[in-house]
Design a protein around this motif. Sequence first.
Motif, mmCIF file in Angstrom:
data_model
loop_
_atom_site.group_PDB
_atom_site.id
_atom_site.type_symbol
_atom_site.label_atom_id
_atom_site.label_comp_id
_atom_site.label_asym_id
_atom_site.label_seq_id
_atom_site.Cartn_x
_atom_site.Cartn_y
_atom_site.Cartn_z
ATOM 1 N N PHE A 38 0.842 -1.326 -0.142
ATOM 2 C CA PHE A 38 -0.041 -0.006 -0.031
ATOM 3 C C PHE A 38 0.929 1.297 0.144
ATOM 4 N N SER A 39 0.258 2.496 -0.306
ATOM 5 C CA SER A 39 0.738 3.631 -0.379
ATOM 6 C C SER A 39 0.113 4.488 0.418
ATOM 7 N N ALA A 40 0.861 5.681 1.330
ATOM 8 C CA ALA A 40 -0.048 6.696 1.994
ATOM 9 C C ALA A 40 0.953 7.833 1.977
ATOM 10 N N CYS A 41 0.523 8.879 2.180
ATOM 11 C CA CYS A 41 1.102 10.115 2.220
ATOM 12 C C CYS A 41 1.050 10.641 3.687
ATOM 13 N N ILE A 42 2.547 11.111 3.942
ATOM 14 C CA ILE A 42 2.776 11.360 5.631
ATOM 15 C C ILE A 42 3.412 12.785 5.234
ATOM 16 N N GLU A 43 3.336 13.551 6.390
ATOM 17 C CA GLU A 43 3.827 14.794 6.514
ATOM 18 C C GLU A 43 5.740 14.682 6.688
ATOM 19 N N ASP A 44 6.257 15.522 5.640
ATOM 20 C CA ASP A 44 7.757 15.317 5.307
ATOM 21 C C ASP A 44 8.498 16.161 6.635
ATOM 22 N N VAL A 45 8.132 15.531 7.922
ATOM 23 C CA VAL A 45 8.995 15.943 9.041
ATOM 24 C C VAL A 45 9.279 14.773 9.959
ATOM 25 N N PRO A 46 10.244 15.016 10.843
ATOM 26 C CA PRO A 46 10.678 14.033 11.735
ATOM 27 C C PRO A 46 9.587 13.302 12.714
ATOM 28 N N GLY A 47 9.593 12.002 12.715
ATOM 29 C CA GLY A 47 8.882 11.235 13.317
ATOM 30 C C GLY A 47 7.306 10.767 12.586
ATOM 31 N N SER A 48 7.134 11.437 11.567
ATOM 32 C CA SER A 48 5.960 11.031 10.814
ATOM 33 C C SER A 48 5.947 9.463 10.476
ATOM 34 N N LEU A 49 7.110 9.166 9.649
ATOM 35 C CA LEU A 49 7.622 7.648 9.463
ATOM 36 C C LEU A 49 7.376 6.785 10.587
ATOM 37 N N ALA A 50 7.638 7.155 11.755
ATOM 38 C CA ALA A 50 7.723 6.305 13.002
ATOM 39 C C ALA A 50 6.363 5.951 13.244
ATOM 40 N N HIS A 105 9.522 -4.231 2.717
ATOM 41 C CA HIS A 105 10.146 -3.186 1.968
ATOM 42 C C HIS A 105 9.533 -1.812 2.157
ATOM 43 N N ILE A 106 10.092 -0.794 2.004
ATOM 44 C CA ILE A 106 9.661 0.513 2.018
ATOM 45 C C ILE A 106 10.518 1.454 1.386
ATOM 46 N N HIS A 107 9.644 2.168 0.631
ATOM 47 C CA HIS A 107 10.335 3.332 -0.486
ATOM 48 C C HIS A 107 9.589 4.454 -0.361
ATOM 49 N N HIS A 108 10.556 5.769 -0.251
ATOM 50 C CA HIS A 108 10.014 7.078 -0.086
ATOM 51 C C HIS A 108 9.809 7.546 -1.557
ATOM 52 N N ALA A 109 8.847 8.463 -1.794
ATOM 53 C CA ALA A 109 8.726 9.267 -3.095
ATOM 54 C C ALA A 109 8.330 10.691 -2.755
ATOM 55 N N ARG A 110 9.171 11.493 -2.977
ATOM 56 C CA ARG A 110 9.298 12.987 -2.784
ATOM 57 C C ARG A 110 8.970 13.666 -4.146
ATOM 58 N N GLY A 111 8.113 14.454 -4.064
ATOM 59 C CA GLY A 111 8.340 15.468 -5.501
ATOM 60 C C GLY A 111 6.925 14.767 -6.135
ATOM 61 N N GLY A 112 6.760 15.403 -7.576
ATOM 62 C CA GLY A 112 5.736 14.779 -8.336
ATOM 63 C C GLY A 112 4.572 15.881 -8.165
ATOM 64 N N GLU A 113 3.652 15.570 -9.320
ATOM 65 C CA GLU A 113 2.668 16.791 -9.344
ATOM 66 C C GLU A 113 1.652 16.107 -8.273
ATOM 67 N N GLU A 114 1.409 14.988 -8.006
ATOM 68 C CA GLU A 114 0.274 14.679 -6.977
ATOM 69 C C GLU A 114 0.516 14.630 -5.626
ATOM 70 N N ILE A 115 1.993 14.943 -5.279
ATOM 71 C CA ILE A 115 2.465 15.110 -3.879
ATOM 72 C C ILE A 115 2.794 16.429 -3.533
ATOM 73 N N SER A 116 2.183 16.831 -2.523
ATOM 74 C CA SER A 116 2.458 18.268 -1.731
ATOM 75 C C SER A 116 4.036 18.476 -1.470
ATOM 76 N N SER A 117 4.378 19.574 -1.641
ATOM 77 C CA SER A 117 5.667 20.040 -1.399
ATOM 78 C C SER A 117 6.347 19.757 -0.103
ATOM 79 N N PHE A 118 5.210 19.653 0.983
ATOM 80 C CA PHE A 118 5.280 19.259 2.443
ATOM 81 C C PHE A 118 5.221 18.012 2.781
ATOM 82 N N LYS A 119 4.809 17.194 1.810
ATOM 83 C CA LYS A 119 4.655 15.655 2.273
ATOM 84 C C LYS A 119 5.605 14.715 1.316
ATOM 85 N N THR A 120 5.507 13.662 1.565
ATOM 86 C CA THR A 120 6.000 12.329 0.975
ATOM 87 C C THR A 120 5.313 11.337 0.709
ATOM 88 N N ARG A 121 5.287 10.512 -0.207
ATOM 89 C CA ARG A 121 4.510 9.363 -0.169
ATOM 90 C C ARG A 121 5.436 7.988 0.244
#
Length: 402
Positions: A328-340, A355-371
């Motif tokens: 699954f995929s989820a968007c979280i705030e791009d700040v310390p502790g969000s992933l934890a 497995h885990i993968h971060h996807a930053r940037g892209g039209e569908e992702i806010s500048s302040f979040k990461t998928r």
Amino acid sequence: MIELDEIREAARLLEGRVIRTPLVRSDTFSRMAGAEVHLKLESLQAGGSFKVRGAAYKLLKRREEIGPLGVVAASAGNHAQGVALAARAAAIPATIVMPVWASMGKQEATKSYGAEVILAGDSLAESISIAREMAEEGRPFIHPYDDPDIIAGQGTIGLEILEDLPDPDLIVVPVGGGGLIGGIASAIKAVRPETEIVGVQAAACPSALEALRSGERVTVEAKRSIADGISVRQVGEANFPLIRELLSGVVLVEEGEIASAVLALLERKKVLAEGAGAAPLAALLASKLAFPMGCKVVLVISGGNLDPPLMERVVRQGLLKEGRIMRFSACIEDVPGSLARLLSLVAEKGGNVLHIHHARGGEEISSFKTRVDLEVETRGRGMIEEIKVALGEAGYEVLVRE
């Protein structure tokens, strides 16, 4: 038709030359199916499949007709190893034509049994054509299934089943060219005609089913299948009358169902089966078979030659099919502790992150979040739902990927 006396003669000649494989009752699969389920483990046969039976009987019966050049066959796998083993035991030279794409593991196994391997042909049909040309030079061609001697040799499996379980109600057998099921059905029906015989094919290559529907042998289009051992586009000429007269029917199984059966055999019985060998269990677990509760069912696990690279992919597919892996995929705030915080919710429900993968940037992702894309090991679909609910209640938008 293949006479019972011929199959009994094959059994006599093969005694001590092939493995008498066990018939094992499975309490687990019996509970799951509501029947008394037994597994005929040809995956434990010499060479890893039933193929050595027919090949050995053919060579023993025709020994005086074979010249110094030996025999020639064509195969992408199990038949190659069966012929090579049988020829070595009979001190007969063997040449095997394999398609250029045949797996390295099967090439090396065939060579290790003493056969000369020739890579030629972009398809099995081309390899067979080349082998037949070589046969004109004085080397008998050993067909993988369309030969009465081969069918009789495979029929010895039926005799062994009846020796261990005299009163089976249903025997389920993989169907490719039809040699295996033709032989087993000939033996069983001659001794116990009330026993039903049902064939199983991959939906990717339903040649026997279409032949039964049309009343004649037809050539079908074949898609790639993990049950490559039964991906035969047309049933054999000698085999079709046996399939038509002796079988109660043919059922189809999908790729995911086959993968789940491979996984179930590995986990529940510690039996490694190739896709074709697991097809009967796939039909049972997917409720493709009709039988009374409590009846005696035999599943013929025809082979166990699953190449390690393919095994990894098949097991993974089985885990996904059974809901044992959640992606699954989820968007979280791009700040310390969000992933934890996200991972702690998964852990609270018992999920194990693979497995885990971060996807930053892209039209569908806010500048302040990461998928975050995660792959999580679970106990099944019930746990997947629990994780989805927990993440949703915590405010996460979750996209589950099949």
